[in-house]
Design an enzyme around this catalytic site. Structure first.
Site, PDB file in Angstrom:
ATOM      1  N   GLU A 162      -4.613  10.403  10.254  1.00 46.19           N
ATOM      2  CA  GLU A 162      -3.674  10.985   9.291  1.00 46.19           C
ATOM      3  C   GLU A 162      -3.158  12.340   9.782  1.00 46.19           C
ATOM      4  OE1 GLU A 162      -5.235  11.932   5.426  1.00 46.19           O
ATOM      5  OE2 GLU A 162      -3.260  11.922   4.510  1.00 46.19           O
ATOM      6  N   ARG A 176       0.854  -1.202   0.000  1.00 42.83           N
ATOM      7  CA  ARG A 176       0.000   0.000   0.000  1.00 42.83           C
ATOM      8  C   ARG A 176       0.882   1.241   0.000  1.00 42.83           C
ATOM      9  NH1 ARG A 176      -0.719   4.722   2.556  1.00 42.83           N
ATOM     10  NH2 ARG A 176      -0.638   3.763   4.615  1.00 42.83           N
TER      11      ARG A 176
END
Ligand SMILES: CC(=O)SCCNC(=O)CCNC(=O)[C@H](O)C(C)(C)COP(=O)(O)OP(=O)(O)OC[C@H]1O[C@@H](n2cnc3c(N)ncnc32)[C@H](O)[C@@H]1OP(=O)(O)O
Length: 513
Positions: free
Chosen positions: A146, A16
């Protein structure tokens, strides 16, 4: 500070985050092979294999990886990043058979407001909605915060409130990314200690980036501060400057900090090589653990110390990683470097002859020639004027390459006492030469080994008249053999490497051990 015995989980995100390296795109087949190697050989605890919604190829890759993992009871270890998008990612992951969503929430107020245009309340509501849907569909949920590193620094109250309000929602791991790779080990240690202290019932992952070259150090600090799992990638792949190297993280967690981990170190080099081939991103020869040269002693003094009792060895022994110690031959080599190489080749030489050969090695090294163990018999033959390695000699050769036509080669070759001629054609000058050579050796009842790797190099800052060095790895069926050739013309450099291979194999055939 060491903490012996605590098990730290490793999540590998080569498939990823690693695919967010500029220019890298893995095919579904490549992803399946890398996933198998990571879970079955290297035995990392978890792998993150894609972002949801990306493409149908990615859905195919996820579905094939999960199917394979399912048969081995490993499907819960295969994770997919998803978005807070009212269920689109959940549908996508479920459609591909995935079992775990790593939901990307905003770990900084700046990103929450600036990118999503949301308040904390609005974002928490959206995240809860997606989590509830995922859990309802039977997916396990982890949550990325994030930009957590900047969020924690600039507005920690936002981070604490977000975590607090999501703490009871059924999230497995809260994943704390240093999204822009701006943290230092001290900051990571303090921030994660704080998070762990405030939320002792939660599991935290740390996800590093290497923008300041501190990714591995930051991972170690996170583990010391109490992170339950750390993220890394094979060969440091990842967005911008990449992530932390799996190999470096594994050996440091074990050796420097005394943590328990599940990694089988004997497969680290293999998986690194696999990712190198599939990603097209070559690693540096001196990359720790997995680089081509990291178990090579170059200095004569070091070879001498090894000969006298492994005085220059550390816990990072090549055998630990199923690799081999080498001793470089060049102008820095000494008696012991030569002795170690002769030992590997089973060649015995008198002290006087060793002195002569070493003198020649230093001369060659001084003129910038690189010398391999396989070159050594030729140097010995030249210095001692032996004919041992002079079985094959190219007497004449013409290679013609033209646009839109096959290349052709015409050769006259001596094999021991016989002279042969042959012509060949092929896809390029070297291929044409190999086709002509194959005809000649066939007449002697021999066949050529297959080519496993082919590299051409010119000196840095090269000129059009520079010497070219061609290095070829051959698969002989009984192990690999690496030979080099140097010539101004790169086809003739490859031809020189090929003749060297032929001489070695003919010599071996006549002198079986
Ligand atoms: C931690 C990390 O590295 S995150 C990396 C995540 N992975 C990726 O981005 C790679 C895969 N991404 C993609 O294929 C695409 O970006 C997609 C399919 C997800 C979305 O594509 P698009 O609809 O074309 O949008 P685009 O790529 O411009 O992304 C921006 C949109 O995502 C939204 N967004 C940003 N973060 C998130 C989030 N965590 N959850 C949901 N939406 C988000 C933005 O607000 C923006 O929406 P808007 O267009 O309504 O303003």
């Amino acid at each position: 500070m060491t903490e012996t015995g605590r098990y730290v989980r490793i999540l590998d995100t080569t498939l990823r985050d690693g695919e967010q390296t500029q220019g890298v795109s893995f095919s579904p087949d490549e992803k399946v092979n890398i996933a198998k190697a990571l879970l079955e050989l290297v035995r990392v605890d978890r792998i993150e294999v894609a972002s949801a919604r990306v493409s149908s190829g990615e859905a195919d890759a996820v579905s094939r990886i999960v199917q394979w993992a399912e048969e081995r009871g490993l499907a819960e270890r295969v994770e997919v990043l998803g978005f807070v998008d009212h269920g689109i990612s959940v549908d996508w992951i479920q459609g591909a058979g995935g079992r775990v969503i790593n939901l990307l929430a905003k770990g900084s107020e700046k990103h929450c407001h600036g990118q999503l245009g949301k308040t904390l309340d609005g974002h928490v509501a959206d995240v809860r909605e997606t989590i509830a849907l995922a859990l309802d569909r039977g997916l396990a949920v982890n949550l990325y915060l994030e930009d957590w590193s900047n969020g924690y620094r600039d507005c920690p109250a936002y981070v604490f409130e977000l975590v607090e309000r999501l703490a009871e929602c059924g999230i497995g791991h809260f994943m704390l990314p240093d999204t822009l790779g701006v943290m230092t080990p001290e900051r990571v240690f303090a921030a994660i200690s704080d998070m762990v202290g405030r939320f002792p019932a939660l599991h935290f992952d740390f996800h590093p980036h290497n923008d300041y070259g501190l990714a591995t150090a930051n991972v170690l600090a996170a583990a010391q501060a109490g992170a339950a799992a750390v993220h890394c990638t094979v060969n440091c792949l990842g967005e911008r400057a990449g992530n932390a190297s799996l190999a470096e993280v594994a050996v440091n967690l074990r050796d420097q900090l005394g943590f328990e981990i599940g990694v089988d170190e004997t497969h680290l080099a293999r998986v690194s090589e696999l990712v190198e081939y599939f990603s097209g991103k070559r690693i540096a020869d001196n990359a720790p653990i997995v680089g081509a040269d990291v178990f090579t002693q170059t200095a004569g003094i070091h070879a001498d110390g090894d000969k006298k009792g492994s005085l220059y060895h550390s816990r990072l022994s090549p055998e630990r990683f199923a690799r081999r110690r080498n001793y470089a031959l060049g102008k820095l080599a000494g008696k012991a470097s030569l002795a170690k190489n002769l030992e590997r080749l089973d060649i015995e030489l008198s002290d006087d002859n060793q002195r002569k050969v070493l003198k020649r090695i230093v001369e060659l090294g001084d003129s910038k020639k690189s010398i391999t163990t396989e070159d050594l018999p030729f140097i010995i033959a030249e210095v001692l004027e032996s004919q041992d390695y002079n079985h094959a000699e190219l007497l004449a050769c013409s290679v013609a390459s033209t646009l839109d036509l096959e290349s052709t080669a015409s050769i006259r070759l001596r094999l021991d006492d016989e002279i042969y001629t042959a012509v060949g054609s092929g896809n390029g000058g070297f291929d044409a030469f190999v086709s002509a050579l194959a005809k000649v050796v066939k007449r002697r009842g021999l066949s050529l080994p297959s080519l496993a790797n082919y590299e051409v190099r010119i000196p840095r800052g090269g000129r059009t008249d520079a010497l070219t060095e061609c290095s070829i790895t051959w698969d002989t069926g009984q192990g690999e053999l690496r030979t080099r050739g140097v010539h101004a013309n790169q086809v003739f450099a490859a031809i020189a490497a090929t003749l060297r291979m032929l001489n070695i194999l003919m010599h071996r055939a006549m002198n079986p051990r």
